[in-house]
Design a protein around this motif. Structure first.
Motif, PDB file in Angstrom:
ATOM      1  N   ILE A 284     -27.457 -65.825 -22.959  1.00  0.00           N
ATOM      2  CA  ILE A 284     -27.626 -64.531 -23.625  1.00  0.00           C
ATOM      3  C   ILE A 284     -26.655 -63.547 -22.986  1.00  0.00           C
ATOM      4  O   ILE A 284     -26.638 -63.389 -21.760  1.00  0.00           O
ATOM      5  N   VAL A 285     -25.827 -62.923 -23.814  1.00  0.00           N
ATOM      6  CA  VAL A 285     -24.882 -61.924 -23.344  1.00  0.00           C
ATOM      7  C   VAL A 285     -25.463 -60.539 -23.611  1.00  0.00           C
ATOM      8  O   VAL A 285     -25.821 -60.216 -24.752  1.00  0.00           O
ATOM      9  N   LEU A 286     -25.570 -59.726 -22.572  1.00  0.00           N
ATOM     10  CA  LEU A 286     -26.046 -58.351 -22.700  1.00  0.00           C
ATOM     11  C   LEU A 286     -24.851 -57.412 -22.577  1.00  0.00           C
ATOM     12  O   LEU A 286     -24.146 -57.409 -21.565  1.00  0.00           O
ATOM     13  N   TYR A 287     -24.646 -56.608 -23.613  1.00  0.00           N
ATOM     14  CA  TYR A 287     -23.467 -55.736 -23.662  1.00  0.00           C
ATOM     15  C   TYR A 287     -23.764 -54.584 -24.599  1.00  0.00           C
ATOM     16  O   TYR A 287     -24.151 -54.789 -25.754  1.00  0.00           O
ATOM     17  N   HIS A 288     -23.627 -53.345 -24.106  1.00  0.00           N
ATOM     18  CA  HIS A 288     -23.848 -52.153 -24.920  1.00  0.00           C
ATOM     19  C   HIS A 288     -22.542 -51.359 -24.980  1.00  0.00           C
ATOM     20  O   HIS A 288     -22.273 -50.538 -24.105  1.00  0.00           O
ATOM     21  N   PRO A 289     -21.713 -51.617 -25.992  1.00  0.00           N
ATOM     22  CA  PRO A 289     -20.409 -50.951 -26.040  1.00  0.00           C
ATOM     23  C   PRO A 289     -20.537 -49.451 -26.266  1.00  0.00           C
ATOM     24  O   PRO A 289     -21.391 -48.990 -27.025  1.00  0.00           O
ATOM     25  N   LEU A 290     -19.688 -48.709 -25.592  1.00  0.00           N
ATOM     26  CA  LEU A 290     -19.562 -47.270 -25.751  1.00  0.00           C
ATOM     27  C   LEU A 290     -18.214 -46.972 -26.410  1.00  0.00           C
ATOM     28  O   LEU A 290     -17.380 -47.880 -26.539  1.00  0.00           O
ATOM     29  N   PRO A 291     -17.968 -45.733 -26.825  1.00  0.00           N
ATOM     30  CA  PRO A 291     -16.666 -45.427 -27.427  1.00  0.00           C
ATOM     31  C   PRO A 291     -15.486 -45.800 -26.528  1.00  0.00           C
ATOM     32  O   PRO A 291     -14.392 -46.091 -27.022  1.00  0.00           O
ATOM     33  N   CYS A 292     -15.705 -45.820 -25.215  1.00  0.00           N
ATOM     34  CA  CYS A 292     -14.624 -46.152 -24.278  1.00  0.00           C
ATOM     35  C   CYS A 292     -14.578 -47.633 -23.917  1.00  0.00           C
ATOM     36  O   CYS A 292     -13.763 -48.053 -23.095  1.00  0.00           O
ATOM     37  N   SER A 293     -15.452 -48.436 -24.509  1.00  0.00           N
ATOM     38  CA  SER A 293     -15.563 -49.847 -24.137  1.00  0.00           C
ATOM     39  C   SER A 293     -14.636 -50.721 -24.988  1.00  0.00           C
ATOM     40  O   SER A 293     -14.426 -50.443 -26.166  1.00  0.00           O
ATOM     41  N   PRO A 294     -14.145 -51.823 -24.386  1.00  0.00           N
ATOM     42  CA  PRO A 294     -14.170 -52.107 -22.948  1.00  0.00           C
ATOM     43  C   PRO A 294     -12.985 -51.439 -22.258  1.00  0.00           C
ATOM     44  O   PRO A 294     -11.865 -51.507 -22.737  1.00  0.00           O
ATOM     45  N   CYS A 295     -13.237 -50.805 -21.145  1.00  0.00           N
ATOM     46  CA  CYS A 295     -12.166 -50.082 -20.459  1.00  0.00           C
ATOM     47  C   CYS A 295     -11.327 -51.000 -19.576  1.00  0.00           C
ATOM     48  O   CYS A 295     -10.258 -50.608 -19.113  1.00  0.00           O
ATOM     49  N   ARG A 296     -11.841 -52.197 -19.289  1.00  0.00           N
ATOM     50  CA  ARG A 296     -11.148 -53.184 -18.449  1.00  0.00           C
ATOM     51  C   ARG A 296     -10.760 -52.568 -17.098  1.00  0.00           C
ATOM     52  O   ARG A 296     -11.603 -52.253 -16.303  1.00  0.00           O
ATOM     53  N   ARG A 297      -9.479 -52.381 -16.862  1.00  0.00           N
ATOM     54  CA  ARG A 297      -9.030 -51.898 -15.551  1.00  0.00           C
ATOM     55  C   ARG A 297      -8.842 -50.379 -15.498  1.00  0.00           C
ATOM     56  O   ARG A 297      -8.352 -49.858 -14.509  1.00  0.00           O
ATOM     57  N   SER A 298      -9.216 -49.670 -16.568  1.00  0.00           N
ATOM     58  CA  SER A 298      -8.951 -48.229 -16.621  1.00  0.00           C
ATOM     59  C   SER A 298     -10.208 -47.445 -16.975  1.00  0.00           C
ATOM     60  O   SER A 298     -10.280 -46.827 -18.044  1.00  0.00           O
ATOM     61  N   PRO A 299     -11.223 -47.448 -16.096  1.00  0.00           N
ATOM     62  CA  PRO A 299     -12.444 -46.692 -16.417  1.00  0.00           C
ATOM     63  C   PRO A 299     -12.177 -45.194 -16.488  1.00  0.00           C
ATOM     64  O   PRO A 299     -11.375 -44.659 -15.728  1.00  0.00           O
TER      65      PRO A 299
END
Length: 330
Positions: A284-299
């Protein structure tokens, strides 16, 4: 995530000699793969030490001998599964006439004879490697990730568990990565450890690398369980994952191994989301994307890591209980 490449290539080229170039720490995860004829180990740490100590002569001799070893195989095809400058360079140094790899921002594209995109944006774990195989004419419907462990690794894992008093089942936590934006939060891991022990009646085994050892000890001291991070090789850690009753982790290799071994696995993603489904129905993958998601290396959240904040202990426990509705057994 790329482990199914070997089996796919073997099905397409049954009489070929197939070798995998690997760094020393991951070689044991490949050496017993029946689809491979050989694992060629690149002594990365040895070369880095020679470079650090400016031992130019030995470094040049070892590099020359390594290239001779590669070219002695007389490869006709080299596949770069990473799209890095160094992996492209090795593909070129192999002497293979055809060199296939992925498009990426890394330099060295001219070293390849064929560059591929990573497919149509599938969210399946390892989808880019399925796509690569398809471009080589391989039927992939029967493939899934596969890791074959040496009996010695499995035996070492069992001995390790016995030495810390674990004689039945256990839950693996894999909370550590190299990027802070992929981490969950210590207090939540502590609460989760207490909740899983209470719910499932099994101890938590904390896994990670050598740099995570003290961190794991602190978490285990507060939340309970056994800190084994940094005390075993990657192969033995993989065997511990394979034998677990449940794996819970962030975007890190040990979590992905849970899916590859078809162990019930809860994966916590935020700043990255490398996949949302796997070949295992027990992930089961838990993930709640936001407008900035996924930011990877640039939060851009000033260290709050809002995407990981959105994952609660209660939600993780609900996912674990869906995978393991009954009290876990050994």
């Amino acid at each position: 995530m790329s482990s199914h490449l070997a089996e796919g290539l073997r099905s397409r080229y049954p009489d070929a000699r197939i070798c995998w170039l690997a760094e020393p720490q991951v070689a044991p995860l490949l050496e017993h793969n029946p689809a491979l004829d050989a694992v060629i180990v690149w002594p990365k740490l040895r070369w880095k030490e020679l470079l650090r100590t400016r031992q130019w002569g030995p470094l040049l001799r070892e590099a020359r001998d390594f290239i001779v070893r590669l070219r002695s195989e007389r490869f006709s095809l080299a596949i770069d599964a990473q799209g890095l400058l160094r992996t492209r360079l090795f593909a070129w140094l192999s002497g293979a006439r055809e060199r296939v790899g992925f498009v990426s921002r890394e330099p060295g594209q001219f070293l390849m004879t064929r560059l591929l995109a990573k497919g149509a944006g599938s969210r399946l774990m390892g989808s880019e490697y399925f796509y690569l195989l398809q471009q080589l004419g391989v039927t992939t419907t029967h493939l899934r990730q596969r890791i074959d462990l040496a009996p010695a690794s499995t035996a070492a894992a069992a001995e390790c568990l016995t030495s810390v008093g674990v004689s039945a089942g256990y839950v693996v936590f894999a909370p550590f990565t190299t990027r802070p934006q992929k981490h969950w939060f210590d207090q939540r891991w502590i609460e989760l450890a207490q909740a899983t022990t209470l719910q499932f009646g099994l101890p938590v085994v904390w896994l990670g690398g050598p740099a995570d050892r003290q961190h794991a000890e602190r978490l285990a001291s507060a939340g309970g369980g056994i800190p084994l991070a940094g005390t075993t090789s990657l192969a033995v850690s993989a065997a511990l994952v394979a034998g677990a009753s449940l794996v819970i982790g962030v975007d890190t290799g040990l979590t992905h191994l849970g899916s590859a071994f078809d162990v019930p696995t809860v994966a916590l993603f935020g700043a990255t989301c490398p996949y949302s489904s796997t070949c295992s129905e027990r992930t089961i993958v838990l993930y709640h994307p936001l407008p900035c998601s996924p930011c990877r290396r640039s939060p851009s959240c000033e260290g709050r890591f809002d995407c990981m904040q959105a994952l609660t202990v209660a939600e993780v426990m609900q996912a674990a209980e869906r995978l393991c509705p009954a009290r876990l057994q050994a």
